[in-house]
Write a protein that holds these residues in place. Structure first.
Motif, PDB file in Angstrom:
ATOM      1  N   ARG B  14      -5.727  68.482  -3.311  1.00  0.00           N
ATOM      2  CA  ARG B  14      -6.412  70.487  -3.113  1.00  0.00           C
ATOM      3  C   ARG B  14      -5.457  70.491  -1.633  1.00  0.00           C
ATOM      4  N   THR B  15      -5.639  71.359  -0.833  1.00  0.00           N
ATOM      5  CA  THR B  15      -5.314  71.770   0.761  1.00  0.00           C
ATOM      6  C   THR B  15      -6.025  71.239   1.434  1.00  0.00           C
ATOM      7  N   GLY B  16      -5.391  70.269   2.050  1.00  0.00           N
ATOM      8  CA  GLY B  16      -5.976  70.571   3.503  1.00  0.00           C
ATOM      9  C   GLY B  16      -6.296  68.490   3.395  1.00  0.00           C
ATOM     10  N   GLU B  17      -5.940  68.040   2.431  1.00  0.00           N
ATOM     11  CA  GLU B  17      -5.859  66.038   1.926  1.00  0.00           C
ATOM     12  C   GLU B  17      -4.842  65.941   2.258  1.00  0.00           C
ATOM     13  N   LYS B  18      -5.204  64.941   2.644  1.00  0.00           N
ATOM     14  CA  LYS B  18      -4.028  63.500   3.064  1.00  0.00           C
ATOM     15  C   LYS B  18      -3.722  62.814   2.377  1.00  0.00           C
ATOM     16  N   VAL B  19      -2.868  63.181   2.158  1.00  0.00           N
ATOM     17  CA  VAL B  19      -1.871  62.216   0.624  1.00  0.00           C
ATOM     18  C   VAL B  19      -0.863  61.433   0.540  1.00  0.00           C
ATOM     19  N   PHE B  20      -1.202  60.455  -0.285  1.00  0.00           N
ATOM     20  CA  PHE B  20      -0.436  59.185   0.290  1.00  0.00           C
ATOM     21  C   PHE B  20       0.189  59.000  -1.360  1.00  0.00           C
ATOM     22  N   LEU B  21       1.887  59.234  -0.584  1.00  0.00           N
ATOM     23  CA  LEU B  21       2.603  58.495  -2.647  1.00  0.00           C
ATOM     24  C   LEU B  21       3.659  57.569  -1.958  1.00  0.00           C
ATOM     25  N   GLU B  22       3.255  56.035  -3.267  1.00  0.00           N
ATOM     26  CA  GLU B  22       3.714  54.938  -2.966  1.00  0.00           C
ATOM     27  C   GLU B  22       4.678  54.544  -3.421  1.00  0.00           C
ATOM     28  N   CYS B  23       5.835  54.330  -3.366  1.00  0.00           N
ATOM     29  CA  CYS B  23       6.985  53.561  -3.502  1.00  0.00           C
ATOM     30  C   CYS B  23       7.695  51.660  -3.554  1.00  0.00           C
ATOM     31  N   VAL B  24       7.836  51.414  -5.182  1.00  0.00           N
ATOM     32  CA  VAL B  24       8.035  50.205  -4.671  1.00  0.00           C
ATOM     33  C   VAL B  24       9.496  50.182  -5.056  1.00  0.00           C
ATOM     34  N   GLN B  25       9.849  48.713  -4.633  1.00  0.00           N
ATOM     35  CA  GLN B  25      11.119  48.325  -5.609  1.00  0.00           C
ATOM     36  C   GLN B  25      11.576  46.633  -5.071  1.00  0.00           C
ATOM     37  N   ASP B  26      11.973  46.339  -6.046  1.00  0.00           N
ATOM     38  CA  ASP B  26      12.146  44.946  -6.549  1.00  0.00           C
ATOM     39  C   ASP B  26      13.379  44.017  -6.213  1.00  0.00           C
ATOM     40  N   MET B  27      14.341  45.054  -5.556  1.00  0.00           N
ATOM     41  CA  MET B  27      16.007  44.025  -5.712  1.00  0.00           C
ATOM     42  C   MET B  27      15.975  43.879  -4.071  1.00  0.00           C
ATOM     43  N   ASP B  28      15.023  43.624  -3.182  1.00  0.00           N
ATOM     44  CA  ASP B  28      15.931  43.115  -2.345  1.00  0.00           C
ATOM     45  C   ASP B  28      16.678  44.305  -1.099  1.00  0.00           C
ATOM     46  N   HIS B  29      16.457  45.705  -1.429  1.00  0.00           N
ATOM     47  CA  HIS B  29      17.192  46.396  -0.616  1.00  0.00           C
ATOM     48  C   HIS B  29      16.605  47.088   1.113  1.00  0.00           C
ATOM     49  N   GLU B  30      17.095  46.982   1.553  1.00  0.00           N
ATOM     50  CA  GLU B  30      17.122  47.110   3.016  1.00  0.00           C
ATOM     51  C   GLU B  30      17.314  48.809   2.949  1.00  0.00           C
ATOM     52  N   ASN B  31      17.277  49.469   2.287  1.00  0.00           N
ATOM     53  CA  ASN B  31      17.772  51.355   2.447  1.00  0.00           C
ATOM     54  C   ASN B  31      16.427  51.977   1.961  1.00  0.00           C
ATOM     55  N   MET B  32      15.252  52.387   1.761  1.00  0.00           N
ATOM     56  CA  MET B  32      14.269  53.211   1.045  1.00  0.00           C
ATOM     57  C   MET B  32      14.700  54.925   1.609  1.00  0.00           C
ATOM     58  N   PHE B  33      14.599  56.098   0.457  1.00  0.00           N
ATOM     59  CA  PHE B  33      14.469  56.726   0.437  1.00  0.00           C
ATOM     60  C   PHE B  33      13.043  58.287   0.429  1.00  0.00           C
ATOM     61  N   TRP B  34      13.325  58.831   0.848  1.00  0.00           N
ATOM     62  CA  TRP B  34      12.145  60.417  -0.024  1.00  0.00           C
ATOM     63  C   TRP B  34      12.609  61.092  -0.165  1.00  0.00           C
ATOM     64  N   TYR B  35      12.970  62.088  -0.770  1.00  0.00           N
ATOM     65  CA  TYR B  35      13.302  63.202  -1.733  1.00  0.00           C
ATOM     66  C   TYR B  35      12.197  63.887  -2.320  1.00  0.00           C
ATOM     67  N   ARG B  36      12.424  65.148  -1.513  1.00  0.00           N
ATOM     68  CA  ARG B  36      11.610  66.776  -2.553  1.00  0.00           C
ATOM     69  C   ARG B  36      13.005  67.400  -3.155  1.00  0.00           C
ATOM     70  N   GLN B  37      12.325  67.568  -4.655  1.00  0.00           N
ATOM     71  CA  GLN B  37      13.905  68.313  -5.753  1.00  0.00           C
ATOM     72  C   GLN B  37      13.058  69.160  -5.903  1.00  0.00           C
ATOM     73  N   ASP B  38      13.115  70.630  -5.567  1.00  0.00           N
ATOM     74  CA  ASP B  38      12.835  71.930  -5.820  1.00  0.00           C
ATOM     75  C   ASP B  38      14.131  72.585  -6.839  1.00  0.00           C
ATOM     76  N   PRO B  39      13.787  73.280  -7.691  1.00  0.00           N
ATOM     77  CA  PRO B  39      14.775  73.891  -8.891  1.00  0.00           C
ATOM     78  C   PRO B  39      15.932  74.936  -7.771  1.00  0.00           C
ATOM     79  N   GLY B  40      17.132  74.906  -8.030  1.00  0.00           N
ATOM     80  CA  GLY B  40      18.309  75.751  -7.998  1.00  0.00           C
ATOM     81  C   GLY B  40      18.502  74.337  -5.420  1.00  0.00           C
ATOM     82  N   LEU B  41      17.376  74.072  -5.171  1.00  0.00           N
ATOM     83  CA  LEU B  41      18.098  73.437  -4.162  1.00  0.00           C
ATOM     84  C   LEU B  41      18.288  71.733  -4.126  1.00  0.00           C
ATOM     85  N   GLY B  42      18.147  71.011  -4.851  1.00  0.00           N
ATOM     86  CA  GLY B  42      18.394  69.979  -5.194  1.00  0.00           C
ATOM     87  C   GLY B  42      17.765  69.085  -5.051  1.00  0.00           C
ATOM     88  N   LEU B  43      18.242  67.953  -3.981  1.00  0.00           N
ATOM     89  CA  LEU B  43      17.131  67.324  -3.776  1.00  0.00           C
ATOM     90  C   LEU B  43      17.523  66.871  -2.240  1.00  0.00           C
TER      91      LEU B  43
END
Lengths: 115, 114
Positions: B14-43
């Motif tokens: 709901r509007t106004g809530e604090k939202v947490f999105l979690e991501c875990v990788q298992d390859m010991d990568h140094e870089n991690m990224f968050w994108y949003r994807q919207d139609p026609g706008l790509g990533l």
């Protein structure tokens, strides 16, 4: 600044025919170029990349891409399309000297392969 | 194979809530990224991180923050969710390298803000 253009929102092709998905880019200096594919309700999967060397790059699932420096293009191709190739395709670019290690993605092209 | 796991496939908040999105990788990568994807706008890149506790703003950081306390985990936080943050969110990871390494993506979280 770096940018990518995918001029076609959708490409339609008959199964068995060759396909091309177009991509042009703009960077300062030399580029790293990537193609990704996205199937419904899934994340992006890496298909192929151009770093340096041969202008024709071969990747997964029979796809290839041709790097053309003079036309600043990196078009994705496949000699014979399959219905299962239907998906959303993204081109991405990063400049060699981009210290931020960030990719810039195009808007995506939906490929529809009809039986 | 590299595995990038996003904790939720679908999320409704709901509007106004604090939202947490979690991501875990298992390859010991140094870089991690968050994108949003919207139609026609790509990533579009929201934030990325090249090391624990390090973060860099992407193209559209407004309204978002991130946390990287461990190398394998990268969290995206919507401080006060708004309806214009309804979108598909994709997490990715890669080796640090020289920028020629492909990014590996999770399956995405489709977030709806009501």
């Amino acid at each position: 600044a770096q940018s990518v253009a995918q001029p076609e929102d959708q490409v339609n092709v008959a199964e068995g025919n060759p396909l091309t998905v177009k991509c042009t880019y703009s960077v300062s200096g030399n580029p790293y170029l990537f193609w990704y594919v996205q199937y419904p309700n899934r994340g992006l999967q890496f298909l192929l990349k151009y770093i340096t060397g041969d202008n024709l790059v071969k990747g997964s699932y029979g796809f290839e891409a041709e790097f053309n420096k003079s036309q600043t293009s990196f078009h994705l191709k496949k000699p014979s399309a399959l219905v299962s190739d239907s998906a959303l395709y993204f081109c991405a670019v990063r400049a060699y000297n981009n210290a931020g290690n960030m990719l810039t993605f195009g808007g995506g092209t939906r490929l529809m392969v009809k039986p | 194979d590299v595995k990038v796991t996003q904790s939720s496939r679908y999320l409704v908040k709901r509007t106004g809530e604090k939202v947490f999105l979690e991501c875990v990788q298992d390859m010991d990568h140094e870089n991690m990224f968050w994108y949003r994807q919207d139609p026609g706008l790509g990533l579009r890149l929201i934030y990325f991180s090249y090391d624990v506790k390090m973060k860099e703003k992407g193209d559209i950081p407004e309204g978002y923050s991130v946390s990287r306390e461990k190398k394998e985990r990268f969290s995206l936080i919507l401080e006060s969710a708004s309806t214009n943050q309804t979108s598909m969110y994709l997490c990715a990871s890669s080796y640090f390298g020289q920028g020629n390494q492909p990014q590996h993506f999770g399956d995405g979280t489709r977030l709806s803000i009501l």
